[in-house]
Design a protein around this motif. Structure first.
Motif, PDB file in Angstrom:
ATOM      1  N   UNK A 282       0.754  -1.123  -0.059  1.00  0.00           N
ATOM      2  CA  UNK A 282       0.077  -0.057   0.034  1.00  0.00           C
ATOM      3  C   UNK A 282       0.802   1.174   0.291  1.00  0.00           C
ATOM      4  N   UNK A 283       0.940   2.177  -1.082  1.00  0.00           N
ATOM      5  CA  UNK A 283       1.713   3.128  -1.215  1.00  0.00           C
ATOM      6  C   UNK A 283       0.905   4.322  -1.305  1.00  0.00           C
ATOM      7  N   UNK A 284       1.702   5.489  -0.980  1.00  0.00           N
ATOM      8  CA  UNK A 284       0.899   6.903  -1.102  1.00  0.00           C
ATOM      9  C   UNK A 284       1.907   7.853  -1.890  1.00  0.00           C
ATOM     10  N   UNK A 285       1.332   8.988  -2.652  1.00  0.00           N
ATOM     11  CA  UNK A 285       1.957   9.943  -3.221  1.00  0.00           C
ATOM     12  C   UNK A 285       1.504  11.290  -3.018  1.00  0.00           C
ATOM     13  N   UNK A 286       2.274  12.277  -3.093  1.00  0.00           N
ATOM     14  CA  UNK A 286       1.755  13.727  -3.082  1.00  0.00           C
ATOM     15  C   UNK A 286       3.002  14.588  -3.056  1.00  0.00           C
ATOM     16  N   UNK A 287       2.884  15.926  -2.969  1.00  0.00           N
ATOM     17  CA  UNK A 287       3.835  16.818  -3.208  1.00  0.00           C
ATOM     18  C   UNK A 287       3.998  17.313  -1.773  1.00  0.00           C
ATOM     19  N   UNK A 288       5.342  17.631  -1.421  1.00  0.00           N
ATOM     20  CA  UNK A 288       5.549  18.532  -0.141  1.00  0.00           C
ATOM     21  C   UNK A 288       6.737  19.736  -0.510  1.00  0.00           C
ATOM     22  N   UNK A 289       6.422  20.760  -0.092  1.00  0.00           N
ATOM     23  CA  UNK A 289       7.336  21.985  -0.399  1.00  0.00           C
ATOM     24  C   UNK A 289       7.671  22.011  -1.792  1.00  0.00           C
ATOM     25  N   UNK A 290       6.499  21.851  -2.863  1.00  0.00           N
ATOM     26  CA  UNK A 290       6.973  21.761  -4.224  1.00  0.00           C
ATOM     27  C   UNK A 290       7.580  20.677  -4.875  1.00  0.00           C
ATOM     28  N   UNK A 291       7.906  19.686  -4.010  1.00  0.00           N
ATOM     29  CA  UNK A 291       8.510  18.425  -4.607  1.00  0.00           C
ATOM     30  C   UNK A 291       7.628  17.333  -4.236  1.00  0.00           C
ATOM     31  N   UNK A 292       7.729  16.306  -5.363  1.00  0.00           N
ATOM     32  CA  UNK A 292       6.790  15.167  -5.125  1.00  0.00           C
ATOM     33  C   UNK A 292       7.443  14.019  -4.301  1.00  0.00           C
ATOM     34  N   UNK A 293       6.640  13.381  -3.715  1.00  0.00           N
ATOM     35  CA  UNK A 293       7.243  12.559  -2.720  1.00  0.00           C
ATOM     36  C   UNK A 293       6.324  11.037  -2.844  1.00  0.00           C
ATOM     37  N   UNK A 294       7.033   9.808  -2.416  1.00  0.00           N
ATOM     38  CA  UNK A 294       6.458   8.522  -2.359  1.00  0.00           C
ATOM     39  C   UNK A 294       6.629   7.991  -1.021  1.00  0.00           C
ATOM     40  N   UNK A 295       5.465   7.402  -0.663  1.00  0.00           N
ATOM     41  CA  UNK A 295       5.540   6.686   0.896  1.00  0.00           C
ATOM     42  C   UNK A 295       4.854   5.401   0.880  1.00  0.00           C
ATOM     43  N   UNK A 296       5.173   4.550   1.565  1.00  0.00           N
ATOM     44  CA  UNK A 296       4.164   3.472   2.026  1.00  0.00           C
ATOM     45  C   UNK A 296       4.036   3.111   3.342  1.00  0.00           C
ATOM     46  N   UNK A 297       2.893   2.063   3.599  1.00  0.00           N
ATOM     47  CA  UNK A 297       2.746   1.564   4.764  1.00  0.00           C
ATOM     48  C   UNK A 297       3.426   0.013   4.947  1.00  0.00           C
ATOM     49  N   UNK A 298       4.413   0.074   6.068  1.00  0.00           N
ATOM     50  CA  UNK A 298       5.034  -1.127   6.294  1.00  0.00           C
ATOM     51  C   UNK A 298       4.233  -2.394   7.029  1.00  0.00           C
ATOM     52  N   UNK A 299       3.276  -1.862   7.692  1.00  0.00           N
ATOM     53  CA  UNK A 299       2.390  -2.853   8.386  1.00  0.00           C
ATOM     54  C   UNK A 299       1.069  -2.411   8.069  1.00  0.00           C
ATOM     55  N   UNK A 300       0.203  -3.748   7.725  1.00  0.00           N
ATOM     56  CA  UNK A 300      -1.115  -3.613   7.522  1.00  0.00           C
ATOM     57  C   UNK A 300      -1.573  -5.070   7.207  1.00  0.00           C
TER      58      UNK A 300
END
Length: 435
Positions: A282-300
């Motif tokens: 399960x991942x998530x994406x967005x922008x922070x301070x004008x720069x894109x980021x990618x994330x994930x949840x390690x436990x689910x």
């Protein structure tokens, strides 16, 4: 008296130059980033510079404490015997002032960060601190629990003091360097060799080692106090709690419906599946301070009952441990643990429950359900693909979530100036038929 006794110890010399280099790097860094943070083209770099600035500040604080302990337990070299009384007094007072600055600068910065209020925008801004990405540094105790008006006042006064102390450091550095050069090239008394081992010691007779009498200490510390007080007083007109609190407005999501207490999961009548966690994400994406980021949840964890031939009996429940959110940026990860974001200390799990499925043709389907994060529940529609080969199913889906509707980051960033309002979520699940 040996040549070695004319100089500071190796530890004292190393601490002096490391701290000096850190302070010299902080001044231009602070000037640039406070201007660059407000421009979209440089916002992302300025944000990272702020994190480095904080880390170096804590390094200065730690090294200064060590240096003071070392100074108290190791006698410094004597001053030249021919040194005028006023020069010796000024030298001792300047040293005390430097020690005070090296403590006061990072402490006022720490207070500012702990207050969670951005002076530049006059809005709440809760940002975690990570020391060079190695470990988190907590805010000062009790500051985060203060009323918003008090935190705002503290932020303005702390930043006012911090800024003037920085300019005070510039003045002291100029005086310190000028005095060192005077002793080296005009007086030729070898004072500079105390901190530069490769220089020859001077030929002037040695006097008594400086003892920092109370008068010199009072002058040095008084100078720091005057500078800090001036900064705090200058910031008072902006720090009055009676002024409008632009970030005090309650988030729109505060009126969102609250989900009832969780009930035991009732299985669907469709085929049950066992999720392969190693092959799923399960991942998530967005922008922070004008720069894109990618994330994930390690436990689910997930429970799935699904059959294209029995959509009415299909169901899915996924529980996500919000403390496991990872983006690769320790500051972002630390901020996500805060009360205005996921707040896993109070709400350790987010829950997605899909109770209605529809075919969109071919291998495309749509799941309709609810997502609960903290106390807010919102309706969710998840389009996904489903393919099965040899009893192993692959499911892939994407959707966008409005974080403001989920009451995420609404105190610091309700208008999405820093973090994008819409957050993309991507799921990939590999599962085997149970039984």
């Amino acid at each position: 008296m040996t040549a070695a006794s004319h100089r500071y110890s190796s530890v004292a010399i190393a601490l002096h130059w490391v701290i000096a280099l850190c302070i010299l790097s902080m001044i231009p860094m602070g000037l640039w980033m406070t201007s660059a943070i407000g421009h979209p083209d440089t916002q992302a770099l300025a944000y990272r510079m702020f994190q480095i600035h904080k880390s170096i500040g804590f390094l200065i604080l730690g090294l200064t404490v060590l240096r003071i302990i070392w100074r108290l337990t190791h006698r410094p070299p004597a001053l030249p015997g021919g040194m005028k009384r006023w020069e010796a007094f000024a030298a001792s007072a300047t040293h005390v002032a430097f020690y005070g600055l090296m403590l006061a600068l990072p402490l006022t910065g720490w207070l500012y960060v702990s207050a969670g209020w951005a002076v530049s925008t006059d809005k709440a801004l809760e940002v975690a601190t990570s020391w060079f990405g190695l470990f988190p540094i907590p805010h000062l105790p009790g500051v985060a629990d203060l009323p918003a008006g008090v935190k705002r006042a503290l932020a303005f006064q702390a930043m006012g003091a911090h800024s003037l102390l920085a300019w005070g450091a510039v003045v002291l550095i100029v005086l310190h360097v000028g005095a060192a050069l005077k002793h080296q090239f005009l007086d030729r008394d070898g004072v500079l060799s105390h901190m530069l081992p490769w220089l020859k010691s001077g030929h002037a007779g040695l006097g008594h080692a400086p003892r920092s009498p109370w008068a010199e200490r009072a002058v040095g510390l008084g100078l720091i106090g005057v500078i800090a007080a001036a900064g705090a007083i200058a910031a008072r007109p902006y720090a009055q709690p009676g002024l409008p609190m632009t970030a005090e407005a309650k988030p729109a999501a505060a009126s969102a419906p609250v989900a009832p207490a969780e009930a035991a999961v009732t299985p669907g009548t469709a085929a049950a599946w066992t999720i392969d966690s190693a092959a799923s994400s399960i991942g998530f994406t967005g922008t922070h301070a004008g720069k894109g980021f990618k994330g994930r949840f390690d436990r689910w964890q997930g429970q799935v009952w699904f059959d294209p031939a029995d959509l009415a009996g299909s169901k899915a429940v996924v529980t996500v441990h919000t403390a496991s959110a990872r983006t690769g940026d320790p500051t972002q990860e630390g901020s996500l643990q805060g009360a205005e974001w996921f707040d896993p200390a109070q709400y350790p799990e987010a829950r997605f429950e899909a109770s209605s499925f529809h075919s969109l043709g071919g291998d495309k389907y749509e799941a309709t359900g609810t997502l609960k994060i903290k106390t807010v529940t919102v309706p969710v529609v998840l389009p996904f693909t489903f393919t099965e080969t040899g009893g192993v199913a692959t499911v892939e889906g994407k959707l966008e979530l409005d974080r403001t509707a989920l009451n995420l980051g609404m105190e610091s960033d309700a208008t999405a100036d820093w973090v994008s309002k819409m957050i993309g979520v991507q799921i990939k699940v590999s599962a085997k038929r149970a039984g």
